[in-house]
Design a protein around this motif. Sequence first.
Motif, PDB file in Angstrom:
ATOM      1  N   THR A  99       0.829  -1.208   0.000  1.00 35.96           N
ATOM      2  CA  THR A  99       0.000   0.000   0.000  1.00 35.96           C
ATOM      3  C   THR A  99       0.861   1.255   0.000  1.00 35.96           C
ATOM      4  OG1 THR A  99      -1.672  -1.231   1.261  1.00 35.96           O
ATOM      5  CG2 THR A  99      -1.944   1.150   1.119  1.00 35.96           C
ATOM      6  N   ARG A 132      -0.230   2.628  -3.392  1.00 37.55           N
ATOM      7  CA  ARG A 132      -1.348   3.539  -3.109  1.00 37.55           C
ATOM      8  C   ARG A 132      -1.169   4.209  -1.751  1.00 37.55           C
ATOM      9  NH1 ARG A 132      -6.290   2.879  -5.453  1.00 37.55           N
ATOM     10  NH2 ARG A 132      -6.736   4.805  -4.317  1.00 37.55           N
ATOM     11  N   ASP A 154      -1.937   7.002  -0.842  1.00 38.23           N
ATOM     12  CA  ASP A 154      -3.111   7.801  -0.513  1.00 38.23           C
ATOM     13  C   ASP A 154      -4.101   7.035   0.355  1.00 38.23           C
ATOM     14  OD1 ASP A 154      -3.346   6.341  -3.115  1.00 38.23           O
ATOM     15  OD2 ASP A 154      -5.447   6.964  -2.934  1.00 38.23           O
TER      16      ASP A 154
END
Length: 271
Positions: free
Chosen positions: A226, A230, A232
């Motif tokens: 993650t 990602r 975010d």
Amino acid sequence: MKFHVLTLFPEIPQAFFDNSIMARAVKKGIIAYNLVNIRDFAFNKHKSCDDKPYGAVNDKHVPGMLMLPEPLALALESVGAGFKSPETASNRPRVVYVTPSGTPLTQRLAQELSHEEELVFICGRYEGIDQRIIDGWVDDEISIGDYVMSSGELAATVIIDTVYRLIDGVISSESLAEESFSDGLLEYPQYTRPEIFRDMSVPEMLLSGHHENIRRWRLRKRVEKTLRVRPDLIEQARISGSLSEEAEKIIKELQNGNGSDPNDRRKPEKG
């Protein structure tokens, strides 16, 4: 749950409902569906459902074609989705129009939709649908991504797939619990037989049989991926309060340079 799909090409979503996990859910009676051909509500002998948009400038037509409002309104009303009003709000199904200009699809939105008893999907074509249909009948405009497709049917099946699998009895709760986005993190890597495949080995930790160590390894891998792919999502999980203290500790370790895991890989045995 029942899905109503309003479409000019019912054979496209039909294939989706006829196969795999969806087909089993339909057979069990967990899911029901109704494919409505919008052409059945057209007025002329050619079953036309589109026309040129208004707004010509300097005698130049607006490019593309737009779906006619009347056949679409009749199709909506045929499944109980009448005109929106305070009086009908409690007894009409939720209507979703799939469009690139809609709200982005997320796991949280899929969870929300999964609690509905019925969902009606409008599959657009050409340049889309008349705004009066959106204003008068549509409850949600949803996008599956920042790109344009020629088929609303494909986008609608994507949304339906994210929703129906969250309904009790379709997929085991254990399988859903550790999926990507379930708690703000992406899913951990998974392996199956053989133990060694083309000189690449299954991580030793997964062969240890130590359940707690395996759990921690998987969490670490989820955090690593993650952060890499990602980041975010990490911030979103912090804001929502879904990021665990254990995950936060792993993040700090990784950011301090203690991210190596000696149990990641085993060297294949040479025979």
